[in-house]
Design a protein around this motif. Structure first.
Motif, PDB file in Angstrom:
ATOM      1  N   ILE A   1       1.167   4.832   9.204  1.00  0.00           N
ATOM      2  CA  ILE A   1       0.307   6.020   9.154  1.00  0.00           C
ATOM      3  C   ILE A   1      -0.761   5.871  10.224  1.00  0.00           C
ATOM      4  O   ILE A   1      -1.466   4.856  10.274  1.00  0.00           O
TER       5      ILE A   1
ATOM      6  N   VAL B   1      -1.555   6.839  -1.031  1.00  0.00           N
ATOM      7  CA  VAL B   1      -0.537   5.796  -0.897  1.00  0.00           C
ATOM      8  C   VAL B   1      -0.370   5.032  -2.208  1.00  0.00           C
ATOM      9  O   VAL B   1       0.749   4.819  -2.694  1.00  0.00           O
TER      10      VAL B   1
ATOM     11  N   GLN C   1       1.799   6.314  -5.008  1.00  0.00           N
ATOM     12  CA  GLN C   1       3.256   6.299  -4.837  1.00  0.00           C
ATOM     13  C   GLN C   1       3.858   4.902  -4.920  1.00  0.00           C
ATOM     14  O   GLN C   1       5.011   4.700  -4.573  1.00  0.00           O
TER      15      GLN C   1
ATOM     16  N   VAL D   1       3.956   0.100   3.553  1.00  0.00           N
ATOM     17  CA  VAL D   1       3.159   1.129   4.230  1.00  0.00           C
ATOM     18  C   VAL D   1       1.952   0.459   4.872  1.00  0.00           C
ATOM     19  O   VAL D   1       1.286  -0.379   4.255  1.00  0.00           O
TER      20      VAL D   1
ATOM     21  N   TYR E   1      -1.558  11.388   9.707  1.00  0.00           N
ATOM     22  CA  TYR E   1      -2.434  11.769   8.590  1.00  0.00           C
ATOM     23  C   TYR E   1      -3.302  12.967   8.908  1.00  0.00           C
ATOM     24  O   TYR E   1      -3.888  13.585   7.996  1.00  0.00           O
TER      25      TYR E   1
ATOM     26  N   LEU F   1       4.835  11.474   2.609  1.00  0.00           N
ATOM     27  CA  LEU F   1       4.982  10.104   2.132  1.00  0.00           C
ATOM     28  C   LEU F   1       6.129  10.008   1.123  1.00  0.00           C
ATOM     29  O   LEU F   1       6.924   9.062   1.150  1.00  0.00           O
TER      30      LEU F   1
ATOM     31  N   THR G   1      -1.603   1.453   7.083  1.00  0.00           N
ATOM     32  CA  THR G   1      -2.506   2.462   7.649  1.00  0.00           C
ATOM     33  C   THR G   1      -3.207   1.895   8.879  1.00  0.00           C
ATOM     34  O   THR G   1      -3.228   0.682   9.096  1.00  0.00           O
TER      35      THR G   1
ATOM     36  N   SER H   1      -5.783   6.181   1.172  1.00  0.00           N
ATOM     37  CA  SER H   1      -5.341   5.034   0.374  1.00  0.00           C
ATOM     38  C   SER H   1      -5.044   5.432  -1.067  1.00  0.00           C
ATOM     39  O   SER H   1      -4.096   4.920  -1.676  1.00  0.00           O
TER      40      SER H   1
ATOM     41  N   ASP I   1      -3.788  -2.030   3.661  1.00  0.00           N
ATOM     42  CA  ASP I   1      -4.815  -0.987   3.728  1.00  0.00           C
ATOM     43  C   ASP I   1      -5.894  -1.338   4.754  1.00  0.00           C
ATOM     44  O   ASP I   1      -6.634  -2.296   4.576  1.00  0.00           O
TER      45      ASP I   1
ATOM     46  N   TYR J   1       1.414  -2.369   0.304  1.00  0.00           N
ATOM     47  CA  TYR J   1       0.528  -1.496   1.076  1.00  0.00           C
ATOM     48  C   TYR J   1      -0.518  -2.354   1.775  1.00  0.00           C
ATOM     49  O   TYR J   1      -1.269  -3.082   1.111  1.00  0.00           O
TER      50      TYR J   1
ATOM     51  N   ILE K   1       6.842   2.664  -3.027  1.00  0.00           N
ATOM     52  CA  ILE K   1       6.258   1.711  -2.084  1.00  0.00           C
ATOM     53  C   ILE K   1       6.006   0.391  -2.810  1.00  0.00           C
ATOM     54  O   ILE K   1       5.475   0.372  -3.918  1.00  0.00           O
TER      55      ILE K   1
END
Length: 338
Positions: free
Chosen positions: A180, A234, A237, A154, A202, A211, A156, A231, A224, A222, A219
């Motif tokens: 995202i 995320v 998960q 993932v 988002y 998500l 962002t 965050s 970030d 990540y 996930i």
């Protein structure tokens, strides 16, 4: 005689930057001495870190920023006239170099180097995929997240310079990638052109539910760029032994540092899932700098990396371009053409 124009910091930013936070002044540059060169800015980089580091910058100093400049006069054979140079020179039109480069607020040396040969690619990439943002994506993602084939990643701020780059590297590494970002237009670019597997806006309700639907098996990595509640969602998960590279926290950059945004605690998730979370600053890998640039250049030439730039014309529009960036107006790398 050469007159350089430059923006100096007259007041630290509070919230979004404002016109009277900076002052445009002229500086008469002295004649070149032996061993020096004169450069003229061609492109300026507009980056979120300009807002993040603003409270650390001394009042009266030249506004922070990186540029690609052309060497227009030289008395130094190592810096020939007509060559292009990357420099952390700030928001100024002309600079005498080589600079006596000082450590920045985090203790890293600023940078100054001749651009390598990009072939037919635009010089502005020296401020994007083939510069600091590109290396931020390359080293941060590969060294900290250590992605494995088949894992779910993932990202962002996925439509920004760094996020869009990270997602494409993840696809090169045969991962499943969820981006995202803040508009469906950006999501269309990510999925249809860059190859992201799915996209979440988002700004629409149901981030957690969306998500879960996009990552039903959890996930693994990540990347970030934003921090805050996004965050936290995320991280909630993530799978056991997941890895988190913290590159930025743009959700808080315009906030009052005495009243920062609140977000769900993440410590429980870190413990329960035994996650690894690490923040970083790209100059940790300064000794490998050209490795990142050369690999990204190869991937571009192979068609594995695609880029997009939001270009603003005119030195006088540097601050509006920064404000637009902080409002999420850019797609890909934000650049100002002098």
């Amino acid at each position: 005689m050469v007159l350089a124009r430059k923006y100096i910091l007259s007041r630290h930013f509070k919230g979004l930057p404002k016109a009277d936070d900076l002052k445009l002044v002229e500086e008469e540059l002295p004649p070149l001495k032996e061993g020096q060169f004169l450069s003229e800015a061609v492109y300026f980089s507009v980056d979120p870190f300009l807002r993040a580091y603003n409270p650390l910058q001394p009042l009266g100093s030249t506004m922070l920023g990186n540029q690609v400049a052309k060497i227009i006069k030289s008395k130094n054979s190592k810096y020939p006239e007509g060559k292009y140079i990357y420099g952390a020179y700030g928001w100024r039109t002309h600079t005498i170099g080589p600079k006596q480069l000082e450590e920045d607020a985090l203790g890293y040396k600023e940078q100054e180097y001749l651009l390598p040969d990009f072939g037919n690619l635009p010089l502005s990439l020296g401020l994007g995929m083939l510069g600091m943002p590109g290396n931020t994506a390359y080293f941060g993602f590969l060294e900290l997240c250590k992605p494995k084939e088949g894992e779910t990643v993932v990202v962002t701020a996925a439509a920004g310079a760094i996020g869009s780059h990270v997602g494409q590297i993840a696809k090169i590494k045969k991962c499943r990638v969820i981006g995202i970002a803040g508009s469906d237009e950006k999501g269309k670019w990510l999925t249809e052109e860059l190859g992201f597997d799915s996209f979440i806006n988002y700004k629409k309700p149901g981030l957690l539910e969306n998500l879960k639907a996009a990552a039903p098996n959890g996930i693994d990595c990540y990347f970030d760029n934003v921090g805050g509640e996004i965050s936290s969602i995320v991280i909630s998960q993530m799978n056991s032994f997941g890895r988190i590279a913290v590159c930025g926290a743009i959700t808080s950059y315009n906030s009052d540092i005495t009243n920062m945004p609140k977000a769900t605690m993440i410590q429980g998730f870190l413990i329960l899932k035994q996650l690894k979370l690490e923040g970083y600053y790209v100059f940790r890998w300064i000794d490998r700098w050209m490795e990142g640039i050369n690999q990204n250049l190869q991937w571009i030439k192979e068609g594995k990396l695609k880029y997009r730039e939001t270009v603003t014309e005119g030195f006088e529009n540097l601050l509006p371009a920064l404000i637009d960036l902080l409002n999420g107006g850019n797609v890909g790398k934000a650049i100002v053409k002098a």
